[in-house]
Design a protein around this motif. Structure first.
Motif, PDB file in Angstrom:
ATOM      1  N   CYS A  71      -6.575  -3.272   0.793  1.00 50.12           N
ATOM      2  CA  CYS A  71      -5.236  -3.331   0.176  1.00 50.12           C
ATOM      3  C   CYS A  71      -5.329  -3.776  -1.284  1.00 50.12           C
ATOM      4  O   CYS A  71      -4.719  -3.161  -2.166  1.00 50.12           O
ATOM      5  N   GLN A  72      -6.066  -4.827  -1.535  1.00 50.02           N
ATOM      6  CA  GLN A  72      -6.140  -5.359  -2.891  1.00 50.02           C
ATOM      7  C   GLN A  72      -6.712  -4.327  -3.857  1.00 50.02           C
ATOM      8  O   GLN A  72      -6.251  -4.194  -4.995  1.00 50.02           O
ATOM      9  N   PHE A  81      -4.112  -0.753  -3.500  1.00 52.42           N
ATOM     10  CA  PHE A  81      -2.704  -0.910  -3.833  1.00 52.42           C
ATOM     11  C   PHE A  81      -2.462  -1.973  -4.901  1.00 52.42           C
ATOM     12  O   PHE A  81      -1.334  -2.162  -5.344  1.00 52.42           O
ATOM     13  N   THR A 104      -2.461  -5.052  -4.511  1.00 54.98           N
ATOM     14  CA  THR A 104      -1.762  -6.184  -3.909  1.00 54.98           C
ATOM     15  C   THR A 104      -2.154  -6.267  -2.440  1.00 54.98           C
ATOM     16  O   THR A 104      -2.529  -5.240  -1.845  1.00 54.98           O
ATOM     17  N   ASP A 164       0.133  -7.653  -0.442  1.00 51.61           N
ATOM     18  CA  ASP A 164       1.473  -7.936   0.076  1.00 51.61           C
ATOM     19  C   ASP A 164       1.812  -6.981   1.225  1.00 51.61           C
ATOM     20  O   ASP A 164       1.855  -5.767   1.028  1.00 51.61           O
ATOM     21  N   HIS A 175       4.373  -4.102   0.832  1.00 51.29           N
ATOM     22  CA  HIS A 175       4.020  -2.815   0.228  1.00 51.29           C
ATOM     23  C   HIS A 175       3.763  -1.827   1.372  1.00 51.29           C
ATOM     24  O   HIS A 175       2.982  -2.116   2.280  1.00 51.29           O
ATOM     25  N   CYS A 214       0.108  -1.156   2.133  1.00 51.05           N
ATOM     26  CA  CYS A 214      -0.544  -2.304   2.780  1.00 51.05           C
ATOM     27  C   CYS A 214      -0.116  -2.383   4.246  1.00 51.05           C
ATOM     28  O   CYS A 214      -0.953  -2.625   5.128  1.00 51.05           O
ATOM     29  N   GLY A 268       4.652   5.523  -7.208  1.00 50.53           N
ATOM     30  CA  GLY A 268       4.756   4.075  -7.045  1.00 50.53           C
ATOM     31  C   GLY A 268       5.897   3.687  -6.122  1.00 50.53           C
ATOM     32  O   GLY A 268       6.618   4.529  -5.580  1.00 50.53           O
ATOM     33  N   THR A 272       8.250  -2.716  -7.702  1.00 52.21           N
ATOM     34  CA  THR A 272       7.798  -3.153  -9.031  1.00 52.21           C
ATOM     35  C   THR A 272       6.307  -3.458  -9.032  1.00 52.21           C
ATOM     36  O   THR A 272       5.825  -4.259  -9.829  1.00 52.21           O
ATOM     37  N   TYR A 273       5.568  -2.825  -8.143  1.00 50.63           N
ATOM     38  CA  TYR A 273       4.135  -3.140  -8.026  1.00 50.63           C
ATOM     39  C   TYR A 273       3.326  -2.581  -9.200  1.00 50.63           C
ATOM     40  O   TYR A 273       2.238  -3.093  -9.495  1.00 50.63           O
ATOM     41  N   TYR A 274       3.827  -1.529  -9.875  1.00 46.71           N
ATOM     42  CA  TYR A 274       3.040  -0.888 -10.927  1.00 46.71           C
ATOM     43  C   TYR A 274       3.861  -0.722 -12.193  1.00 46.71           C
ATOM     44  O   TYR A 274       5.087  -0.557 -12.128  1.00 46.71           O
TER      45      TYR A 274
END
Length: 420
Positions: free
Chosen positions: A126-127, A130, A132, A134, A137, A140, A303, A306-308
């Protein structure tokens, strides 16, 4: 002549001769698969995912996670994994070196030659993929939902899927797609990635990308096309229904906003990961295999939330552009300017205080109310078709509902294997 796909590898369809299939399947352990895995089996077998020939083993997965590359060095950004639990492995008696038969809805679909069985840190996946860990997501969440063991090995279809109406004309695998491009005489083809019904902002994204791709080519005859490649996969409540997406995209051509000389619509089976920049790189590989030369990327490509950042995908693509065989076409937003009285690009118009940007939420609200919007927002033929799809396929709604999920006709089915 060999058809060369992503990473410089030849695209080879992995589909058994129907005469050989029953004998190859007979006596194998049969293991049912869910829709995500069935989609990926098709992606592997037809060459959409070239150079992959099966589900990833440990070395490939580790290299993708740590280097965004397969173990042979080919750029690859999204893991393609087959998961099982320890209990399932025990119940089926499956071990490395076995060959099993994957079934879908009760019928044999593919042979899976298992090279290895392994585990991997899902949080590390995931890290890396993605950006993150989280669990909110969606990518994830999908990764954490994998069972604890992964199986690597080659896939071969034992029968071809039956693509059900109205999707059947739009399933065009890589080798067939390349043939059609040659027949049209297109020298450059730009991809429009979508999972939406098109409003005029989307239409102008395509037209802008077509102009960008045309560049210095002579204009005496059409040499450039737009390929709408709709992503058809797992649906969430509130999404547009698949039938509306694919048919309305093609309606732009049928109604003359494009033409046979510059526009095609197709589909790819894929469950979106919403991986933003990493998904953008995956799309580059996918569309390279389909034979495209250019790929349109807008803001916040693939996307979620607000991850990207809005241009993270552009930056990652730029870092590997010399290793991709497809040219990114970066697109600015298109909007309506009442001062100009037309749809225009934010890079052209300077009446910034008067801009009316396309709001997906507002447009969805208009569609939900069934009130025909101005043609500057929605082509009337597209809107009428959305409403027709709602009645014909969506049980009264153009958006995914519980009833649609429970009763819809599957996009594809696997027919019984003759002679088994």
């Amino acid at each position: 002549m060999a058809e060369i796909g992503h990473g410089g590898k030849e695209i080879v369809e992995r589909i058994l001769d129907p005469k050989e299939a029953p004998a190859k399947v007979r006596g194998l352990k049969q293991v049912p698969v869910r829709s995500q895995i069935a989609n990926e089996v098709i992606g592997i077998a037809y060459g959409f995912f070239c150079p992959l020939t099966g589900f990833m083993g440990l070395e490939d997965l580790d290299s993708v996670v740590k280097k965004m590359r397969l173990k042979d060095g080919t750029i690859w950004s999204i893991p393609i994994l087959f998961d099982m639990s320890d209990q399932e492995l025990s119940d089926y008696g499956i071990k490395a070196g076995d060959t099993i038969c994957l079934t879908y809805h009760g019928n044999p679909m593919a042979i899976f030659e298992i090279f290895e069985i392994y585990s991997y840190d899902k949080q590390a996946i995931c890290q890396s993929i993605f950006g993150t860990a989280d669990s909110k997501h969606p990518g994830c969440a999908r990764t954490y939902a994998y069972k604890d063991k992964f199986l690597g090995g080659n896939i071969t279809l034992v029968t071809t899927p039956k693509i059900n109406p109205p999707f059947d004309p739009y399933f065009i695998p890589p080798l067939e797609m390349r043939k059609r491009f040659r027949e049209k005489g297109w020298q450059r083809i730009v991809a429009h990635q979508t999972r939406n019904v098109p409003h005029t902002g989307h239409e102008w994204l395509m037209k802008g990308a077509w102009l960008q791709a045309y560049g210095e080519l002579p204009i005496e005859k059409p040499l450039v096309g737009v390929l709408v490649n709709a992503i058809i996969g797992e649906k969430r409540k509130g999404d547009y229904i698949d039938e509306a997406i694919i048919l309305t995209q093609d309606e732009l051509r049928k109604s003359g906003y494009f033409g046979d000389h510059n526009h095609m619509t197709s589909l790819t089976f894929w469950d979106m990961r919403y991986a933003g920049p990493k998904e953008a790189v995956f799309h580059a590989a996918l569309r390279t295999n389909l034979g495209l030369t250019h790929h349109m990327y807008g803001r916040d490509h693939a996307g979620v939330g607000t991850y990207y950042g809005p241009y993270d995908a552009h930056h990652l693509l730029a870092s590997v552009k010399d290793e991709l065989n497809i040219t990114p076409v970066y697109s600015m937003n298109w909007l309506y300017c009442p001062h100009c009285g037309e749809i225009t690009s934010e890079g052209l118009c300077n009446h910034k205080s008067e801009w009316q940007k396309f709001s997906g939420t507002v447009i969805r609200s208009i569609v939900q109310d069934g009130v025909k919007p101005p043609r500057l927002i929605f082509r009337p033929e597209v809107f009428d078709l959305v409403m027709e799809c709602a009645e014909k396929y969506g049980f009264g709604s153009p958006f995914v509902t519980d009833e649609y999920l429970a009763k819809r006709t599957p996009v594809f089915t696997i027919p019984p294997l003759a002679g088994l």
